[in-house]
Design an enzyme around this catalytic site. Structure first.
Site, PDB file in Angstrom:
ATOM      1  CG  ASN A 143      -0.207   0.003   2.537  1.00 28.45           C
ATOM      2  OD1 ASN A 143       1.023   0.029   2.564  1.00 28.45           O
ATOM      3  ND2 ASN A 143      -0.943  -0.022   3.632  1.00 28.45           N
ATOM      4  CG  HIS A 184       3.757   0.112   4.670  1.00 28.92           C
ATOM      5  ND1 HIS A 184       2.773  -0.855   4.710  1.00 28.92           N
ATOM      6  CD2 HIS A 184       4.918  -0.542   4.933  1.00 28.92           C
ATOM      7  CE1 HIS A 184       3.338  -2.020   4.987  1.00 28.92           C
ATOM      8  NE2 HIS A 184       4.631  -1.863   5.126  1.00 28.92           N
ATOM      9  CD  GLU A 244       0.267   0.498   7.431  1.00 24.65           C
ATOM     10  OE1 GLU A 244       0.241   0.634   6.189  1.00 24.65           O
ATOM     11  OE2 GLU A 244       0.298  -0.602   8.011  1.00 24.65           O
TER      12      GLU A 244
HETATM   13  C1  GLP Z   1       6.752  -4.640   6.672  1.00 21.74           C
HETATM   14  C2  GLP Z   1       7.917  -3.782   7.162  1.00 21.74           C
HETATM   15  C3  GLP Z   1       8.409  -2.891   6.080  1.00 21.74           C
HETATM   16  C4  GLP Z   1       8.648  -3.686   4.821  1.00 21.74           C
HETATM   17  C5  GLP Z   1       7.355  -4.293   4.343  1.00 21.74           C
HETATM   18  C6  GLP Z   1       7.499  -5.092   3.060  1.00 21.74           C
HETATM   19  O1  GLP Z   1       5.539  -3.973   6.765  1.00 21.74           O
HETATM   20  N1  GLP Z   1       7.600  -2.968   8.304  1.00 21.74           N
HETATM   21  O2  GLP Z   1       9.610  -2.252   6.510  1.00 21.74           O
HETATM   22  O3  GLP Z   1       9.184  -2.868   3.834  1.00 21.74           O
HETATM   23  O4  GLP Z   1       6.885  -5.141   5.359  1.00 21.74           O
HETATM   24  O5  GLP Z   1       7.946  -6.380   3.365  1.00 21.74           O
HETATM   25  P1  GLP Z   1       8.510  -7.390   2.305  1.00 21.74           P
HETATM   26  O6  GLP Z   1       9.889  -6.918   1.987  1.00 21.74           O
HETATM   27  O7  GLP Z   1       8.515  -8.703   3.028  1.00 21.74           O
HETATM   28  O8  GLP Z   1       7.611  -7.366   1.138  1.00 21.74           O
END
Ligand code: GLP
Length: 240
Positions: free
Chosen positions: A134, A136, A141
């Site tokens: 989304n 973030h 968020e």
């Molecule tokens: C979580 C973390 C983020 C990260 C995101 C994406 O929400 N707080 O810092 O960037 O997940 O995760 P992934 O890299 O597993 O797709």
């Protein structure tokens, strides 16, 4: 309309190539004198950490500052971000000091204030980021104040669902986290953001080519002068 951006976008073939490309950014920053590395969790940074671990880089004189941590998980909980960092990097490559927000401290005002002081005393030279589906960054968020510093975050249903894969049961996913703010992240001298896969493609396009808006926290990276973006083809697939 396509928005102009300062971002340096690098498209790689896969996560392994992304790990090498990300490693190169770290190596260059350290060669240029970086002393404080801002680190991230999630699946995306793992191949970069593999390259850092396999390298002869020495972090024993450097400091690391992590982006975020779940509230309510102790550092030894296998799903805590403390644990993740120990496992993927710190056990093999110790730093002089490694900071992660204290998720075991349920006093949010104290925990976030303490972390802001740590960031102020250790200005981040290079901040690594993953990207949420989304848009973030960290756990900022949609709707987060772009000037925010470290704060307690109520995770959105989509983030809880996305992170449930790491827990035995979705009910076990913490509902809150402590996260550096968007303002804290933008203070870093250099930012490296990495995204892989089709599920990130819309967020990537909004981050790079959409308007700068609280609806897409990563879009604030357009306002930073030194951002390097590493994408695979799938994550880049909705760019014009
Ligand atoms: C979580 C973390 C983020 C990260 C995101 C994406 O929400 N707080 O810092 O960037 O997940 O995760 P992934 O890299 O597993 O797709």
């Amino acid at each position: 309309m396509k928005q102009l951006t300062n971002m340096n976008v690098q498209i790689v073939s896969d996560k392994q190539a992304g790990g090498q490309a990300g490693f190169n950014v770290f190596q260059q920053a350290i060669a240029n004198g970086a002393k404080v590395l801002g680190l991230a969790t999630g699946s995306t940074p793992v191949t970069i950490y593999e390259q850092l671990v396999a390298s002869d880089l020495d972090f024993s004189q450097l400091t690391s500052v992590n982006l975020d941590e779940y509230v309510g998980l102790n550092a030894d909980h296998p799903q805590s971000y403390h644990y993740f960092m120990q496992h993927h990097l710190f056990n093999q490559k110790p730093f002089a000091n490694s900071y992660v927000p204290d998720g075991s401290n349920l006093d949010a005002a104290a925990a976030t204030h303490q972390y802001d002081q740590i960031i102020a005393e250790n200005p981040i030279d290079l901040q690594l980021l993953g990207l949420g589906q989304n848009g973030h960054i960290g756990f900022n968020e949609p709707g987060t104040d772009p000037e925010s510093t470290t704060h307690k975050v109520a995770l959105t249903p989509s983030t809880i669902a996305a992170n449930a894969r790491f827990f035995d049961d979705a009910d076990e996913v913490p509902r809150y986290a402590y996260s550096m703010g968007i303002g804290s992240i933008l203070q870093a001298k250099q930012i490296l953001i990495v995204a892989y896969g089709e599920a990130k493609a819309a967020a990537v396009a909004a981050m790079i080519q959409g308007p700068v808006t609280p609806d897409v926290p990563a879009s604030y990276l357009q306002t930073h002068p030194n951002v390097h973006v590493i994408l695979d083809e799938a994550a880049a697939s909705q760019l014009d």
